[in-house]
Design a protein around this motif. Structure first.
Motif, PDB file in Angstrom:
ATOM      1  N   SER A  33      38.125  21.840 -53.922  1.00 52.71           N
ATOM      2  CA  SER A  33      38.150  20.667 -53.557  1.00 52.71           C
ATOM      3  C   SER A  33      40.121  20.529 -52.765  1.00 52.71           C
ATOM      4  O   SER A  33      40.393  18.558 -52.518  1.00 52.71           O
ATOM      5  CB  SER A  33      38.702  19.637 -54.480  1.00 52.71           C
ATOM      6  N   VAL A  34      39.914  21.069 -51.501  1.00 58.92           N
ATOM      7  CA  VAL A  34      41.111  20.919 -50.977  1.00 58.92           C
ATOM      8  C   VAL A  34      41.257  20.452 -49.188  1.00 58.92           C
ATOM      9  O   VAL A  34      39.664  19.844 -49.507  1.00 58.92           O
ATOM     10  CB  VAL A  34      41.782  22.582 -49.596  1.00 58.92           C
ATOM     11  N   SER A  35      41.701  19.068 -49.246  1.00 60.92           N
ATOM     12  CA  SER A  35      41.225  17.936 -48.375  1.00 60.92           C
ATOM     13  C   SER A  35      41.492  18.786 -46.976  1.00 60.92           C
ATOM     14  O   SER A  35      41.398  19.800 -46.430  1.00 60.92           O
ATOM     15  CB  SER A  35      42.319  17.790 -47.807  1.00 60.92           C
ATOM     16  N   ARG A  36      39.671  18.444 -46.756  1.00 59.35           N
ATOM     17  CA  ARG A  36      39.640  18.844 -45.152  1.00 59.35           C
ATOM     18  C   ARG A  36      40.037  19.772 -44.026  1.00 59.35           C
ATOM     19  O   ARG A  36      40.265  20.153 -43.209  1.00 59.35           O
ATOM     20  CB  ARG A  36      38.150  18.044 -44.938  1.00 59.35           C
ATOM     21  N   ASP A  37      40.973  18.315 -43.776  1.00 60.35           N
ATOM     22  CA  ASP A  37      41.511  18.235 -42.634  1.00 60.35           C
ATOM     23  C   ASP A  37      42.976  19.088 -42.375  1.00 60.35           C
ATOM     24  O   ASP A  37      44.146  19.711 -42.482  1.00 60.35           O
ATOM     25  CB  ASP A  37      42.962  16.527 -43.010  1.00 60.35           C
ATOM     26  N   ALA A  61      50.653  25.873 -45.131  1.00 61.01           N
ATOM     27  CA  ALA A  61      50.120  24.291 -44.924  1.00 61.01           C
ATOM     28  C   ALA A  61      49.251  23.842 -46.462  1.00 61.01           C
ATOM     29  O   ALA A  61      50.401  22.225 -47.040  1.00 61.01           O
ATOM     30  CB  ALA A  61      49.423  23.788 -43.327  1.00 61.01           C
ATOM     31  N   ILE A  62      48.035  24.383 -47.031  1.00 60.30           N
ATOM     32  CA  ILE A  62      48.092  24.021 -48.332  1.00 60.30           C
ATOM     33  C   ILE A  62      48.896  24.659 -49.399  1.00 60.30           C
ATOM     34  O   ILE A  62      49.376  23.535 -50.142  1.00 60.30           O
ATOM     35  CB  ILE A  62      46.334  24.521 -48.288  1.00 60.30           C
ATOM     36  N   ARG A  63      49.838  25.819 -49.122  1.00 55.97           N
ATOM     37  CA  ARG A  63      50.551  25.289 -50.311  1.00 55.97           C
ATOM     38  C   ARG A  63      51.590  24.761 -50.281  1.00 55.97           C
ATOM     39  O   ARG A  63      52.253  24.018 -51.189  1.00 55.97           O
ATOM     40  CB  ARG A  63      51.690  26.800 -49.810  1.00 55.97           C
ATOM     41  N   LYS A  64      52.586  23.762 -49.300  1.00 55.55           N
ATOM     42  CA  LYS A  64      53.264  23.248 -48.914  1.00 55.55           C
ATOM     43  C   LYS A  64      52.635  21.713 -49.755  1.00 55.55           C
ATOM     44  O   LYS A  64      53.262  21.023 -49.995  1.00 55.55           O
ATOM     45  CB  LYS A  64      54.147  22.918 -47.558  1.00 55.55           C
ATOM     46  N   HIS A  65      51.359  21.379 -49.275  1.00 53.42           N
ATOM     47  CA  HIS A  65      50.580  20.128 -49.856  1.00 53.42           C
ATOM     48  C   HIS A  65      50.584  19.968 -51.392  1.00 53.42           C
ATOM     49  O   HIS A  65      51.452  18.916 -51.399  1.00 53.42           O
ATOM     50  CB  HIS A  65      49.458  20.002 -48.938  1.00 53.42           C
ATOM     51  N   TYR A 115      46.115  32.329 -53.050  1.00 46.33           N
ATOM     52  CA  TYR A 115      47.218  31.973 -52.266  1.00 46.33           C
ATOM     53  C   TYR A 115      48.262  30.953 -53.076  1.00 46.33           C
ATOM     54  O   TYR A 115      48.825  31.569 -52.392  1.00 46.33           O
ATOM     55  CB  TYR A 115      46.405  31.830 -50.883  1.00 46.33           C
ATOM     56  N   LEU A 116      47.787  30.316 -53.944  1.00 45.13           N
ATOM     57  CA  LEU A 116      49.222  29.425 -54.348  1.00 45.13           C
ATOM     58  C   LEU A 116      50.019  30.630 -55.601  1.00 45.13           C
ATOM     59  O   LEU A 116      51.086  29.859 -55.903  1.00 45.13           O
ATOM     60  CB  LEU A 116      48.295  28.356 -55.550  1.00 45.13           C
ATOM     61  N   ASP A 117      49.678  31.224 -56.387  1.00 44.62           N
ATOM     62  CA  ASP A 117      49.921  32.148 -57.203  1.00 44.62           C
ATOM     63  C   ASP A 117      51.224  33.100 -56.705  1.00 44.62           C
ATOM     64  O   ASP A 117      51.502  34.162 -57.908  1.00 44.62           O
ATOM     65  CB  ASP A 117      48.993  32.248 -58.304  1.00 44.62           C
ATOM     66  N   MET A 118      50.525  32.860 -55.520  1.00 41.03           N
ATOM     67  CA  MET A 118      51.597  34.744 -54.809  1.00 41.03           C
ATOM     68  C   MET A 118      52.676  34.768 -55.434  1.00 41.03           C
ATOM     69  O   MET A 118      53.581  35.693 -55.645  1.00 41.03           O
ATOM     70  CB  MET A 118      51.457  35.082 -53.737  1.00 41.03           C
ATOM     71  N   ASP A 119      53.701  33.968 -55.574  1.00 36.64           N
ATOM     72  CA  ASP A 119      54.668  33.769 -55.564  1.00 36.64           C
ATOM     73  C   ASP A 119      55.255  32.991 -56.924  1.00 36.64           C
ATOM     74  O   ASP A 119      56.072  32.590 -57.155  1.00 36.64           O
ATOM     75  CB  ASP A 119      55.509  33.543 -54.062  1.00 36.64           C
ATOM     76  N   SER A 120      54.936  32.952 -57.631  1.00 35.84           N
ATOM     77  CA  SER A 120      54.544  31.856 -58.776  1.00 35.84           C
ATOM     78  C   SER A 120      55.966  32.574 -59.732  1.00 35.84           C
ATOM     79  O   SER A 120      54.782  33.923 -60.164  1.00 35.84           O
ATOM     80  CB  SER A 120      53.231  30.925 -59.164  1.00 35.84           C
ATOM     81  N   PRO A 121      56.818  31.489 -60.113  1.00 32.83           N
ATOM     82  CA  PRO A 121      57.662  32.305 -61.557  1.00 32.83           C
ATOM     83  C   PRO A 121      57.054  32.864 -62.307  1.00 32.83           C
ATOM     84  O   PRO A 121      57.261  33.498 -63.836  1.00 32.83           O
ATOM     85  CB  PRO A 121      58.491  31.081 -61.317  1.00 32.83           C
TER      86      PRO A 121
END
Ligand code: SF4
Ligand code: SF4
Length: 367
Positions: free
Chosen positions: A205-209, A267-271, A168-174
């Protein structure tokens, strides 16, 4: 073409190690758990050190051949006038003891490897081996941009499937263009095997919160990849029995992505974007050619941990201990030869990043 009913694939690239050697007993435990739960797809490659032999010992020699499906990959960048594509294939077949490969891929295709691929006849070799029955299905794994994927699928239409980096991080990665690559694969009618669904552990290792209640980082990332159109297998490079069990739970529950899951992904993408995380997948393709023995993925991981998890002592101490023991080079030793950048499938500006990391790690004090 046929794929296993269950989508989780066992990537044999990060098997448990002790003193730099893969531990057979632990691998066997993981393999047995995986197969006992009804999963069957295993993925290795010529360049995963010790992995093809481990496939033979832990799987081929212990289970009937029709009990599992196996994939391996040809590395064009390792070929030469004295080591042909056929030599490499035969070595993989012998190391694995498989007799034939269910899936065989040309590995890590991107601009920099195409000339080698042509020069040493990789395409013709895999076609011929398929005709001879030594490969059931041929395809390629891909780290280039969408225009290159389109070009390859036009030129080599007999390739039956593609292995793509999707998370999900690489979906719109250039640099990765996962969404566009998936769209192109669909347009050409090619099934997709997903690699790096947790981005080399980064999404574990995404933060639990940032995660919804009762959802772990790997669970969210794997369910996202598995939910995408055209995806037949999702590979996970598992290193422990616990990871195998957790991934089995994810794929056995078949839980669709909820609204809360999608909100968490946003939220994770933004973070990650705001936290300037280094998008290294720890594949280690960059390390063997480094004249200064810099453990590039370890340096990036240490800085990511400092930035994301907010641990201020441990990652820096760990890195400095290894440097001081002479086991790895310092990030600041980099001489900018750029061998690592030529090898990096993520196209990371490694030398610039190392400079940045050196300021954080080398100039810091041990806690
Ligand atoms: S550019 Fe630096 S890190 Fe990369 S291979 Fe050369 S010395 Fe090593
Ligand atoms: S820097 Fe690139 S080649 Fe090196 S481990 Fe990370 S992703 Fe792989």
């Amino acid at each position: 073409m046929d794929f296993p009913e269950k989508k989780l694939g066992f990537g044999l690239m990060r098997l448990p190690k002790q003193d730099e050697k893969i531990v057979l007993e632990k691998t066997i435990e993981m393999v047995d758990e995986f197969l006992a739960s009804g999963f069957t797809y295993f993925d290795t490659a010529y360049v995963y050190e010790g992995s093809e032999e481990m496939m033979r010992k832990a799987i081929t020699e212990r289970y009937p051949r029709d009990r599992f499906t196996a994939a391996s990959k040809m590395a064009p960048w390792k070929l030469s006038s004295s080591f042909s594509a056929l030599d490499m294939f035969n070595e993989s077949l012998e190391r694995t003891g498989l007799g034939y490969f269910d899936y065989y891929l040309i590995h890590n295709l991107q601009d920099t490897h195409l000339a080698q691929c042509e020069k040493y006849g990789c395409w013709d070799t895999v076609r011929k081996l398929k005709k001879e029955g030594k490969i059931r299905h041929i395809g390629f794994s891909f780290h280039g941009d969408p225009p290159l994927l389109r070009k390859l699928l036009e030129m080599y239409s007999e390739m039956e499937f593609v292995q793509l980096q999707v998370n999900y991080l690489d979906m719109d990665s250039p640099f990765v263009g996962a969404e566009e690559n998936l769209r192109i694969a669909k347009e050409f009618g090619k099934p997709v095997i997903v690699m790096e669904p947790v981005k080399g552990g980064l999404l574990s290792s995404v933060s639990r919160d940032l995660l919804p209640e009762g959802v772990s980082g790997p669970d969210l990332a794997l369910r996202f990849a598995s939910s995408l159109d055209g995806v037949k297998v999702v590979l996970s490079g598992m290193s422990t029995l616990e990871q195998v069990k957790e991934n089995i739970r994810t794929f056995s529950s078949d839980k669709p992505l909820s609204n809360d899951d999608m909100k968490a992904i946003e939220a994770i993408r933004k973070h990650y974007r705001e936290g300037r995380m280094i998008q290294c997948t720890s594949c280690r393709y960059c390390t063997s050619g480094c004249p200064k023995h810099i453990d590039i993925p370890l340096v990036f991981r240490a800085v990511n941990d400092l930035r994301a998890i907010g641990e201020h002592g441990r990652p820096r101490n760990y890195y400095l201990d290894l440097v001081e023991a002479g086991r790895i080079g310092r990030a600041s030793d980099c001489i900018k030869c750029r061998k690592c950048e030529a090898a990096c499938p993520q196209h990371l500006p490694i030398t610039d990043l190392l400079k940045e990391c050196s300021a954080i790690l080398d100039d810091g004090q041990k806690a």
